[in-house]
Design an enzyme around this catalytic site. Sequence first.
Site, PDB file in Angstrom:
ATOM      1  N   SER A 132       0.786  -1.244   0.000  1.00 20.67           N
ATOM      2  CA  SER A 132       0.000   0.000   0.000  1.00 20.67           C
ATOM      3  C   SER A 132       0.813   1.287   0.000  1.00 20.67           C
ATOM      4  O   SER A 132       0.230   2.367  -0.141  1.00 20.67           O
ATOM      5  CB  SER A 132      -0.944   0.021   1.212  1.00 20.67           C
ATOM      6  OG  SER A 132      -2.077  -0.776   0.971  1.00 20.67           O
ATOM      7  N   LYS A 135       0.225   3.825  -2.651  1.00 27.08           N
ATOM      8  CA  LYS A 135      -0.772   4.901  -2.570  1.00 27.08           C
ATOM      9  C   LYS A 135      -0.138   6.282  -2.393  1.00 27.08           C
ATOM     10  O   LYS A 135      -0.831   7.297  -2.536  1.00 27.08           O
ATOM     11  CB  LYS A 135      -1.739   4.615  -1.428  1.00 27.08           C
ATOM     12  CG  LYS A 135      -2.565   3.341  -1.655  1.00 27.08           C
ATOM     13  CD  LYS A 135      -3.492   3.037  -0.488  1.00 27.08           C
ATOM     14  CE  LYS A 135      -4.414   1.876  -0.823  1.00 27.08           C
ATOM     15  NZ  LYS A 135      -3.988   0.609  -0.246  1.00 27.08           N
ATOM     16  N   SER A 192      -6.069   3.451   4.337  1.00 22.00           N
ATOM     17  CA  SER A 192      -5.455   2.721   3.226  1.00 22.00           C
ATOM     18  C   SER A 192      -6.488   1.977   2.385  1.00 22.00           C
ATOM     19  O   SER A 192      -6.309   0.819   2.016  1.00 22.00           O
ATOM     20  CB  SER A 192      -4.411   1.725   3.761  1.00 22.00           C
ATOM     21  OG  SER A 192      -3.580   1.270   2.721  1.00 22.00           O
ATOM     22  N   LYS A 302       2.855   6.556   5.158  1.00 24.63           N
ATOM     23  CA  LYS A 302       2.051   5.463   4.624  1.00 24.63           C
ATOM     24  C   LYS A 302       2.651   4.110   4.967  1.00 24.63           C
ATOM     25  O   LYS A 302       3.864   3.923   4.904  1.00 24.63           O
ATOM     26  CB  LYS A 302       1.935   5.592   3.095  1.00 24.63           C
ATOM     27  CG  LYS A 302       0.881   4.689   2.493  1.00 24.63           C
ATOM     28  CD  LYS A 302      -0.510   5.168   2.833  1.00 24.63           C
ATOM     29  CE  LYS A 302      -1.556   4.090   2.618  1.00 24.63           C
ATOM     30  NZ  LYS A 302      -1.512   3.000   3.631  1.00 24.63           N
TER      31      LYS A 302
END
Length: 459
Positions: A132, A135, A192, A302
């Site tokens: 993730s 992202k 997320s 993140k």
Amino acid sequence: MHCILSFFLSGCLLLSSLLPASGTAMVQIPAGTIAEQAPAGETTATQEGNSEQAPAGETADTQEGNSEQAPAGETADTQEGNSEQAPAGETAASQPPAGELAISAPSAVLMEASTGQVVYEKEAHTSLHPASITKIMTMILIFDALKEGKISLEDTVTVSEYAASMGGSQVFLEPGETQTVETMLKCISVASANDACVAMAEHIWGSEQEFVAQMNQRAKVLGMEDTTFVNCCGLDVDGHMTTAYDVALMSRELISKYPQIHNYCTIWMENITHVTRRGSSEFGLTNTNKLIRQYPYATGLKTGSTSQAKYCVSATAEKDGMKLIAVIMAAPDHKIRFQDATALLNYGFGKCQVYKDENKDKLPSLAIQGGVEDSSPLAYESSFTYLDVAGSDLSAITKELNLPESANAPVKKGEPAGKAVYKLNGKEIGSVSILYEKDVKEALFKDYFLKILEEFLLC
């Protein structure tokens, strides 16, 4: 008669003074020192608490628990050095030996954000699944679209059947449901959410496929040479790969160009409202980045985890004006992911200090020979930043202006006229170009005649 004779003599003298000089001499002008030194303070490592477990093949950043071991026989590629050059106006100190830090994850990078210089790296260019942290690029494109006016935070985004079908970490958006762009940003940066990523990709570029093409183009512009995106959320698929160094590059772009991202990725908990044909319901978002609560200087950014990527994080932090980016990839479990990131950030805050000269001092004009004007104003190309990891006395940095005594016309605005050279203990550590701030054309006969005529009229 006397006036005519005076006019003739003054014209001759003026013409001789306007003719271009045959050469110029370089002079060095000492300048004052402007330093902003980030104190090398101490930080306290923290223990990470609850985390999440990723379903096989899916990005899941909602609950962490069980750690995953690397497949038998899997080893990392040989370590590569960082050969990138420092941007204009920025210089880097030599990197300390990797042995000074014990990082368990197979791949890691510590980058100072203002200079983009790597302070520590371990297998930084090894190709790995990103999960993730993909992202980060998705959010860059969202903020790009906001900046360009293609979308606004208040715009309504309609969720497609395809977006709602995304697995892994999600906020359970339903087909036909609508949310604002700002709510979608919160779902992506805090929880997320894969479904929110795809919904935003379709909203901005019409399809996830076209959005991903834009992601790859943006990555190329940033110099992410070892990155290929296949989707916008980080689900495990063949060919969806990046490196710790490339993750640091896109993290730096996001926090530097769009610092408002911190308004979203530092949210710990917040509710959103689902409005569907079944009515309204509240859904709670909880930040997947536990450093937001556990590390006092954390500002983002993140997390990511899948069965192939294992546990990843791009952690940003700021202390005493210094901003650091710590990237951890393929950690065996969530605890090591956060412990390694904390260790990198503590190391950076203890080792690094940054000198910055905003270059706001006024520069002298430069004499122009043979031009329609006698001089051109000058301007610095940029500010100057220097990263030190050796504990040097940055107050000893000096700046010298290397400029010619004059220049021959024509000169163009934006062209270099000279440079400001920075030295530490007599050794050059970097420079910034000094540019002409004005066009000056070469003087023709008519220009000389007009000047002589002007002198005559004054007489």
